[in-house]
Design a protein around this motif. Sequence first.
Motif, PDB file in Angstrom:
ATOM      1  N   SER A 187      40.646  53.118 -95.980  1.00 27.22           N
ATOM      2  CA  SER A 187      40.576  54.535 -94.991  1.00 27.22           C
ATOM      3  C   SER A 187      39.234  54.267 -93.915  1.00 27.22           C
ATOM      4  N   GLU A 188      38.382  53.643 -94.349  1.00 25.20           N
ATOM      5  CA  GLU A 188      37.261  53.213 -93.455  1.00 25.20           C
ATOM      6  C   GLU A 188      37.847  52.443 -92.225  1.00 25.20           C
ATOM      7  N   ARG A 190      40.744  52.316 -91.158  1.00 23.78           N
ATOM      8  CA  ARG A 190      41.625  53.541 -90.165  1.00 23.78           C
ATOM      9  C   ARG A 190      40.907  54.182 -89.241  1.00 23.78           C
ATOM     10  N   LYS A 191      39.656  54.723 -89.731  1.00 20.20           N
ATOM     11  CA  LYS A 191      38.750  55.398 -88.879  1.00 20.20           C
ATOM     12  C   LYS A 191      38.102  54.370 -87.634  1.00 20.20           C
ATOM     13  N   GLU A 194      41.115  53.919 -85.068  1.00 19.33           N
ATOM     14  CA  GLU A 194      41.198  55.055 -84.513  1.00 19.33           C
ATOM     15  C   GLU A 194      40.031  55.331 -83.534  1.00 19.33           C
ATOM     16  N   ARG A 195      39.003  54.921 -83.655  1.00 21.00           N
ATOM     17  CA  ARG A 195      37.719  54.920 -82.926  1.00 21.00           C
ATOM     18  C   ARG A 195      37.922  53.766 -81.707  1.00 21.00           C
ATOM     19  N   GLU A 198      40.364  55.255 -79.217  1.00 15.64           N
ATOM     20  CA  GLU A 198      39.646  56.429 -78.390  1.00 15.64           C
ATOM     21  C   GLU A 198      39.061  55.769 -77.393  1.00 15.64           C
TER      22      GLU A 198
END
Length: 263
Positions: A187-188, A190-191, A194-195, A198
């Motif tokens: 999960s971390e 994934r973040k 995603e960052r 961005e």
Amino acid sequence: SLIAWLFAARLNVSVSTDRHSHTRVTLAVLPFQHIGPDESAYFSTGFGEDLASALGRFPELTVASTGAVARYTGVGSNVDDMRRQLNFRYSIDGDIRRDASSFRISVRLSDLERGTLLWSGAYDALHSSPLAIRDEITSLIAGALMVKVVDAEAVASTRRADPDKGAYDFVLRGRSLMSRLTRVSNSEARKAFERAIELDPRHSDAYVGLGRTDLSAVAMGWTAYPSEALDRAEALARKAIEIEESNPAGHVLLGRTHARRSQ
């Protein structure tokens, strides 16, 4: 180009030719030494793996896999023994010094058969992004080793216009988190990916990493909606390939997604 020919001549680089007259160059990227806080060691590991992957995209290069190299490194390891076991002639190694505000990458290209240093360079990230540095190192090494078989345009194609803005760092963070193989770390990761997207929407490796988190979630039973996760993984793989058609990780992700659907 003439400059590339002169550069290779100055390095006195030689290559081997098989019975079909295809020039091959064999090399291994050794683990980069990390100098700095332990929590940033992922960067040195990831940078070396990415450099090996980038060089492996040239068909005239035979690059030892990072997994195979890792099995021969550690306490008491010997580069000559590794060279004989993995059958490579050239080695790439270096170190990365990193603190909270800057880092410096040093890299060396050696001819192990002759016991000579062919080329070395040091790069300060205050003046360039880490991804741009990786691409420059890739181009210089490829140009030095493959000038007889790869034209200047192919070498230049390893470079890409990239705003960076820290995206590459988040990609490497994400990969390190994924290697822990836990639901929380996935999960971390994934973040982190995603960052990275961005910060740089054209960073193909970030899309691959994000797709891999979905694929891992399906494989490990971490999602109640595996079909939707596979749809996302496939879309992300296709996006990565759209951005960078030669990205092998994107094609691998796409293939693994299809394989998972068929199970």
